[in-house]
Write a protein that holds these residues in place. Structure first.
Motif, PDB file in Angstrom:
ATOM      1  N   LEU A 252       0.850  -1.183   0.000  1.00  0.00           N
ATOM      2  CA  LEU A 252       0.000   0.000   0.000  1.00  0.00           C
ATOM      3  C   LEU A 252       0.888   1.236   0.000  1.00  0.00           C
ATOM      4  O   LEU A 252       1.878   1.290   0.741  1.00  0.00           O
ATOM      5  CB  LEU A 252      -0.911   0.015   1.229  1.00  0.00           C
ATOM      6  CG  LEU A 252      -1.849  -1.184   1.395  1.00  0.00           C
ATOM      7  CD1 LEU A 252      -2.551  -1.109   2.754  1.00  0.00           C
ATOM      8  CD2 LEU A 252      -2.870  -1.222   0.277  1.00  0.00           C
ATOM      9  N   THR A 253       0.562   2.210  -0.809  1.00  0.00           N
ATOM     10  CA  THR A 253       1.359   3.427  -0.832  1.00  0.00           C
ATOM     11  C   THR A 253       1.097   4.248   0.423  1.00  0.00           C
ATOM     12  O   THR A 253       0.029   4.147   1.042  1.00  0.00           O
ATOM     13  CB  THR A 253       1.027   4.277  -2.070  1.00  0.00           C
ATOM     14  OG1 THR A 253      -0.331   4.714  -1.995  1.00  0.00           O
ATOM     15  CG2 THR A 253       1.249   3.473  -3.340  1.00  0.00           C
ATOM     16  N   SER A 254       2.059   5.066   0.786  1.00  0.00           N
ATOM     17  CA  SER A 254       1.901   5.920   1.961  1.00  0.00           C
ATOM     18  C   SER A 254       0.734   6.883   1.793  1.00  0.00           C
ATOM     19  O   SER A 254       0.050   7.221   2.770  1.00  0.00           O
ATOM     20  CB  SER A 254       3.194   6.701   2.222  1.00  0.00           C
ATOM     21  OG  SER A 254       4.275   5.824   2.468  1.00  0.00           O
ATOM     22  N   GLU A 255       0.487   7.330   0.546  1.00  0.00           N
ATOM     23  CA  GLU A 255      -0.626   8.243   0.305  1.00  0.00           C
ATOM     24  C   GLU A 255      -1.962   7.583   0.589  1.00  0.00           C
ATOM     25  O   GLU A 255      -2.929   8.252   0.987  1.00  0.00           O
ATOM     26  CB  GLU A 255      -0.595   8.734  -1.148  1.00  0.00           C
ATOM     27  CG  GLU A 255       0.544   9.693  -1.464  1.00  0.00           C
ATOM     28  CD  GLU A 255       1.886   8.987  -1.618  1.00  0.00           C
ATOM     29  OE1 GLU A 255       1.907   7.735  -1.626  1.00  0.00           O
ATOM     30  OE2 GLU A 255       2.910   9.676  -1.714  1.00  0.00           O
ATOM     31  N   GLU A 256      -2.055   6.254   0.392  1.00  0.00           N
ATOM     32  CA  GLU A 256      -3.296   5.544   0.675  1.00  0.00           C
ATOM     33  C   GLU A 256      -3.555   5.422   2.173  1.00  0.00           C
ATOM     34  O   GLU A 256      -4.712   5.306   2.588  1.00  0.00           O
ATOM     35  CB  GLU A 256      -3.243   4.134   0.083  1.00  0.00           C
ATOM     36  CG  GLU A 256      -3.231   4.060  -1.427  1.00  0.00           C
ATOM     37  CD  GLU A 256      -3.135   2.629  -1.900  1.00  0.00           C
ATOM     38  OE1 GLU A 256      -4.192   2.022  -2.138  1.00  0.00           O
ATOM     39  OE2 GLU A 256      -2.011   2.108  -1.999  1.00  0.00           O
ATOM     40  N   LEU A 273      -6.544  -1.206   5.317  1.00  0.00           N
ATOM     41  CA  LEU A 273      -5.953  -2.176   6.250  1.00  0.00           C
ATOM     42  C   LEU A 273      -6.981  -3.224   6.683  1.00  0.00           C
ATOM     43  O   LEU A 273      -6.610  -4.375   6.961  1.00  0.00           O
ATOM     44  CB  LEU A 273      -5.383  -1.445   7.467  1.00  0.00           C
ATOM     45  CG  LEU A 273      -4.136  -0.600   7.202  1.00  0.00           C
ATOM     46  CD1 LEU A 273      -3.678   0.089   8.477  1.00  0.00           C
ATOM     47  CD2 LEU A 273      -3.000  -1.454   6.643  1.00  0.00           C
ATOM     48  N   ASP A 274      -8.255  -2.852   6.739  1.00  0.00           N
ATOM     49  CA  ASP A 274      -9.290  -3.849   7.044  1.00  0.00           C
ATOM     50  C   ASP A 274      -9.293  -4.936   5.982  1.00  0.00           C
ATOM     51  O   ASP A 274      -9.441  -6.129   6.293  1.00  0.00           O
ATOM     52  CB  ASP A 274     -10.663  -3.175   7.114  1.00  0.00           C
ATOM     53  CG  ASP A 274     -10.783  -2.198   8.278  1.00  0.00           C
ATOM     54  OD1 ASP A 274     -10.008  -2.346   9.245  1.00  0.00           O
ATOM     55  OD2 ASP A 274     -11.631  -1.297   8.212  1.00  0.00           O
ATOM     56  N   GLU A 275      -9.125  -4.526   4.714  1.00  0.00           N
ATOM     57  CA  GLU A 275      -9.072  -5.510   3.623  1.00  0.00           C
ATOM     58  C   GLU A 275      -7.844  -6.402   3.754  1.00  0.00           C
ATOM     59  O   GLU A 275      -7.918  -7.625   3.549  1.00  0.00           O
ATOM     60  CB  GLU A 275      -9.062  -4.775   2.282  1.00  0.00           C
ATOM     61  CG  GLU A 275     -10.296  -3.916   2.032  1.00  0.00           C
ATOM     62  CD  GLU A 275     -10.139  -3.023   0.809  1.00  0.00           C
ATOM     63  OE1 GLU A 275      -9.048  -3.065   0.192  1.00  0.00           O
ATOM     64  OE2 GLU A 275     -11.091  -2.290   0.478  1.00  0.00           O
ATOM     65  N   VAL A 276      -6.706  -5.800   4.092  1.00  0.00           N
ATOM     66  CA  VAL A 276      -5.476  -6.583   4.258  1.00  0.00           C
ATOM     67  C   VAL A 276      -5.628  -7.569   5.409  1.00  0.00           C
ATOM     68  O   VAL A 276      -5.158  -8.716   5.332  1.00  0.00           O
ATOM     69  CB  VAL A 276      -4.282  -5.641   4.493  1.00  0.00           C
ATOM     70  CG1 VAL A 276      -3.045  -6.436   4.906  1.00  0.00           C
ATOM     71  CG2 VAL A 276      -3.983  -4.841   3.244  1.00  0.00           C
ATOM     72  N   ALA A 277      -6.278  -7.140   6.489  1.00  0.00           N
ATOM     73  CA  ALA A 277      -6.458  -8.029   7.641  1.00  0.00           C
ATOM     74  C   ALA A 277      -7.279  -9.254   7.259  1.00  0.00           C
ATOM     75  O   ALA A 277      -6.953 -10.384   7.650  1.00  0.00           O
ATOM     76  CB  ALA A 277      -7.128  -7.265   8.778  1.00  0.00           C
TER      77      ALA A 277
END
Length: 370
Positions: A252-256, A273-277
């Motif tokens: 994920l980019t820092s801007e996201e 981050l919910d999606e990544v989790a």
């Protein structure tokens, strides 16, 4: 006969009830005594910028003596003002608590609860009056100590690398001297001088080896080891490469994720981050170790870049642990999660992969293969 038995049973019940009441009263007295509610006491106040971990009922010590309790925590009148603690102290110690007594918040042991410790003042100073405001000093935070230890160990490691580089140059000089090359080699023909130079090089190599061993020993000493283990600093250059494990990642980019130039997650970043989790906790991935690696522009100031990326990695790690429990892989089983800020140091990409954006956070899963 029946009346006699009834009388004795009644007496026995009364006696039993009296014993229960006596035991209960004794217990209540002990509890009240522990909270300094039955003996004569007096009060003093102390103000701190932060009282994290201190609540009413926490202990007050005076030179290691159990002296009282924290009676109350008074919120600041306005943002930025200090927080006030009201301390209830045993009256028998009133003569020892002076106006220049110093209050500080400390830990009982390395992992114990926080207590308020009173440091004695001068013997000729006036005694503190009821409700007096005494001096205080800022509490020492364990995270700050670990951060300072980390900085010291990093400098220690850099010194070892510089010493090793210097020894390589010294060894090259020794080789030139042996072969008679260069001005020094032409001037030095004495075998004893050459032998001394070689001996110096070998002693330097042993010193560097000892330095490395001491550094590793320090990193493995509790609680410093917990600090380094949580950030995978034991072998930082290789933390992203596990040849014996299946590697899966999301980038994920820092801007996201963050506000510009900060480590504060945005609402959009939390959604990503919910999606990544959900991805990291899908079937078959719960055995994986998790590495959260943050990067930024290589042209950025090295110290500032490392501090920023470490805070960003920690922020992502905290959110995923607090909100999704990614450090848990089942009942009573913990999953290893490490947060590492690489600053502007961007490792070489894996084979056949495109170079990712400089400012990003990688969430990487390493699943051991049988």
């Amino acid at each position: 006969m029946t009346q006699a038995m009834g009388r004795w049973r009644l007496l026995a019940n009364v006696g039993f009830a009296a014993v229960v009441l006596a035991v209960a009263g004794f217990g209540l007295f002990q509890v009240a005594n522990r909270r300094w509610q039955v003996q004569p006491t007096f009060h003093v106040r102390a103000r701190f910028a932060s009282v994290v971990g201190v609540e009413p009922g926490h202990r007050v010590r005076f030179q290691g003596i159990d002296a009282g309790v924290v009676e109350g925590v008074v919120a600041p009148a306005k943002p930025g003002d200090p927080v006030e603690l009201v301390l209830r102290i045993d009256e028998t110690l009133h003569r020892l608590v002076r106006q220049d007594t110093m209050a500080r918040i400390v830990l009982e042991g390395m992992i114990g609860a926080r207590v308020v410790d009173l440091k004695p003042g001068e013997p000729d100073a006036p005694a503190a009056t009821e409700g007096a405001l005494i001096r205080s000093e800022p509490p020492t935070d364990l995270a700050d100590l670990m951060r300072q230890a980390g900085e010291s160990l990093r400098k220690f490691d850099e010194t070892a690398k510089e010493a090793r580089s210097g020894l390589e140059h010294l060894a090259a000089v020794a080789g030139d001297v042996r072969d008679g090359k260069g001005s020094l080699g032409k001037l030095v023909r004495d075998d004893a001088v050459y032998d001394n130079l070689v001996a110096l090089t070998r002693r330097g190599e042993k010193a560097v080896e000892s330095l490395d061993e001491n550094l590793m020993a320090m990193k493995q000493t509790w609680p410093i080891s917990r600090y380094f283990e949580s950030r995978a600093y034991y072998d930082r250059d290789r933390v992203l490469y596990r040849p014996g494990s299946l590697r899966e990642s999301r980038s994920l980019t820092s801007e996201e994720l963050f506000e510009p130039g900060r480590a504060l997650l945005t609402p959009v970043g939390k959604t990503r981050l919910d999606e990544v989790a959900r991805w990291s906790q899908s079937s078959g991935r719960l055995r994986s170790e998790v590495v959260i690696a943050a990067f930024t522009d290589p042209s950025a100031d090295p110290d500032l870049a490392e501090a920023l990326t470490q805070d960003q990695a920690d922020a992502v790690c905290k959110y995923l642990v607090d909100q999704h429990g990614i450090n848990s892989s089942g009942w009573f089983r913990k999953r290893k999660v490490a947060a590492v800020g690489f600053g502007g140091q961007d490792p070489r990409p894996l084979a056949d992969s495109e170079r990712p954006p400089s400012r990003r956070v990688d969430i990487i899963l390493f699943t051991p293969q049988a």
